[in-house]
Write an enzyme that holds these catalytic residues in place. Structure first.
Site, PDB file in Angstrom:
ATOM      1  N   HIS A  82       0.181  -5.490   1.083  1.00  0.00           N
ATOM      2  CA  HIS A  82      -0.316  -4.706  -0.061  1.00  0.00           C
ATOM      3  C   HIS A  82       0.175  -5.322  -1.373  1.00  0.00           C
ATOM      4  CE1 HIS A  82      -0.162  -1.111   2.907  1.00  0.00           C
ATOM      5  NE2 HIS A  82      -1.441  -1.372   2.713  1.00  0.00           N
ATOM      6  N   LYS A  99      -5.158  12.544   8.871  1.00  0.00           N
ATOM      7  CA  LYS A  99      -4.506  11.346   9.384  1.00  0.00           C
ATOM      8  C   LYS A  99      -3.002  11.573   9.434  1.00  0.00           C
ATOM      9  CE  LYS A  99      -5.002   6.378   8.473  1.00  0.00           C
ATOM     10  NZ  LYS A  99      -5.551   5.399   7.532  1.00  0.00           N
ATOM     11  N   ARG A 127      -8.563  -8.304   5.812  1.00  0.00           N
ATOM     12  CA  ARG A 127      -7.725  -9.152   6.667  1.00  0.00           C
ATOM     13  C   ARG A 127      -8.548 -10.009   7.619  1.00  0.00           C
ATOM     14  NH1 ARG A 127      -4.045  -4.052   7.360  1.00  0.00           N
ATOM     15  NH2 ARG A 127      -6.169  -3.301   7.298  1.00  0.00           N
ATOM     16  N   SER A 171       0.484  -1.586   8.151  1.00  0.00           N
ATOM     17  CA  SER A 171       1.570  -0.590   8.150  1.00  0.00           C
ATOM     18  C   SER A 171       1.865  -0.093   9.560  1.00  0.00           C
ATOM     19  CB  SER A 171       1.201   0.596   7.256  1.00  0.00           C
ATOM     20  OG  SER A 171       0.981   0.178   5.940  1.00  0.00           O
TER      21      SER A 171
HETATM   22  P1  ADP Z   1      -6.382   2.419   4.485  1.00  0.00           P
HETATM   23  O1  ADP Z   1      -5.804   3.375   5.495  1.00  0.00           O
HETATM   24  O2  ADP Z   1      -7.129   3.058   3.374  1.00  0.00           O
HETATM   25  O3  ADP Z   1      -7.067   1.209   5.069  1.00  0.00           O
HETATM   26  P2  ADP Z   1      -4.055   0.821   4.002  1.00  0.00           P
HETATM   27  O4  ADP Z   1      -2.824   1.315   3.336  1.00  0.00           O
HETATM   28  O5  ADP Z   1      -3.955   0.484   5.441  1.00  0.00           O
HETATM   29  O6  ADP Z   1      -5.119   1.921   3.704  1.00  0.00           O
HETATM   30  O7  ADP Z   1      -4.630  -0.416   3.218  1.00  0.00           O
HETATM   31  C1  ADP Z   1      -5.081  -0.320   1.894  1.00  0.00           C
HETATM   32  C2  ADP Z   1      -5.866  -1.577   1.561  1.00  0.00           C
HETATM   33  O8  ADP Z   1      -5.017  -2.706   1.626  1.00  0.00           O
HETATM   34  C3  ADP Z   1      -7.025  -1.879   2.518  1.00  0.00           C
HETATM   35  O9  ADP Z   1      -8.085  -2.438   1.772  1.00  0.00           O
HETATM   36  C4  ADP Z   1      -6.453  -2.888   3.454  1.00  0.00           C
HETATM   37  O10 ADP Z   1      -7.460  -3.726   3.999  1.00  0.00           O
HETATM   38  C5  ADP Z   1      -5.551  -3.669   2.506  1.00  0.00           C
HETATM   39  N1  ADP Z   1      -4.500  -4.339   3.236  1.00  0.00           N
HETATM   40  C6  ADP Z   1      -3.547  -3.794   4.017  1.00  0.00           C
HETATM   41  N2  ADP Z   1      -2.743  -4.740   4.549  1.00  0.00           N
HETATM   42  C7  ADP Z   1      -3.207  -5.933   4.086  1.00  0.00           C
HETATM   43  C8  ADP Z   1      -2.837  -7.316   4.293  1.00  0.00           C
HETATM   44  N3  ADP Z   1      -1.848  -7.641   5.097  1.00  0.00           N
HETATM   45  N4  ADP Z   1      -3.560  -8.267   3.649  1.00  0.00           N
HETATM   46  C9  ADP Z   1      -4.589  -7.921   2.853  1.00  0.00           C
HETATM   47  N5  ADP Z   1      -5.001  -6.655   2.632  1.00  0.00           N
HETATM   48  C10 ADP Z   1      -4.327  -5.674   3.232  1.00  0.00           C
END
Ligand code: ADP
Length: 159
Positions: free
Chosen positions: A17, A41, A90, A128
């Site tokens: 992030h 969730k 990703r 996460s």
């Molecule tokens: P959500 O549950 O809304 O997907 P996340 O907290 O998992 O929320 O992720 C928020 C955003 O950050 C999403 O667009 C996700 O694809 C991006 N993201 C999460 N981890 C990575 C990573 N390692 N590299 C690039 N983008 C990421």
């Protein structure tokens, strides 16, 4: 001022992030990191805990603002006069869900667009949920999350 919103669950924030945030700050004057609260969730940390970790991890950037919403992203965006969201991609597996979310948001507000940044290769497999699993089993998470989050995760799973 050219601002965007970076929405997500951030339960908790990872280096993946932070990489997206840092790169988005090259493109925008300001960035609102929006913790989108989804009561359906299950989350490990409370909204307040995740907000605090977000604030800590981004405190060096004055252009970053941290906020949360229980409502729709486009409603928040409209209210604050922001017309773009930033999301990370990703792999192709992210694409389907992101595609429909971007199109749905644009159907709710036609002026609203989502900008996608490709992950940096070193964070390609970082999410996460994976970090939480590793922490739960006492594994080393130092390469995946900022220090403040590592400490929080360790404390949460301390046996
Ligand atoms: P959500 O549950 O809304 O997907 P996340 O907290 O998992 O929320 O992720 C928020 C955003 O950050 C999403 O667009 C996700 O694809 C991006 N993201 C999460 N981890 C990575 C990573 N390692 N590299 C690039 N983008 C990421």
């Amino acid at each position: 001022m050219n601002r965007a919103i970076y929405p997500g669950s951030f339960d908790p924030i990872t280096l993946g992030h932070l990489n997206i945030i840092e790169r988005a700050l090259d493109m925008y004057d300001g960035l609102v990191i929006l913790l989108a609260v989804n009561p359906g969730k299950q989350s490990l940390f409370t909204v307040e805990e995740n907000l605090e970790m977000l604030r800590d991890a981004t405190s060096k950037w004055p252009q970053v603002e941290i906020d949360s919403t229980t409502g729709l992203l486009v409603d928040y965006a409209r209210k604050h006069g922001i017309r773009q969201a930033v999301r990370g991609l990703r792999a192709v597996t992210d694409f389907d869900a992101e595609f429909s979310m971007a199109l749905t948001n644009r159907s709710l507000w036609e002026d609203f667009d989502t900008v996608y940044l490709m992950t940096s290769a070193e964070y390609m497999f970082l999410r996460s949920s994976m970090v939480k699993q590793i922490a739960e089993h006492g594994g080393d998470i130092s390469g995946f999350v900022p220090d403040n989050v590592e400490a929080k995760l360790r404390a949460r799973f301390r046996r």
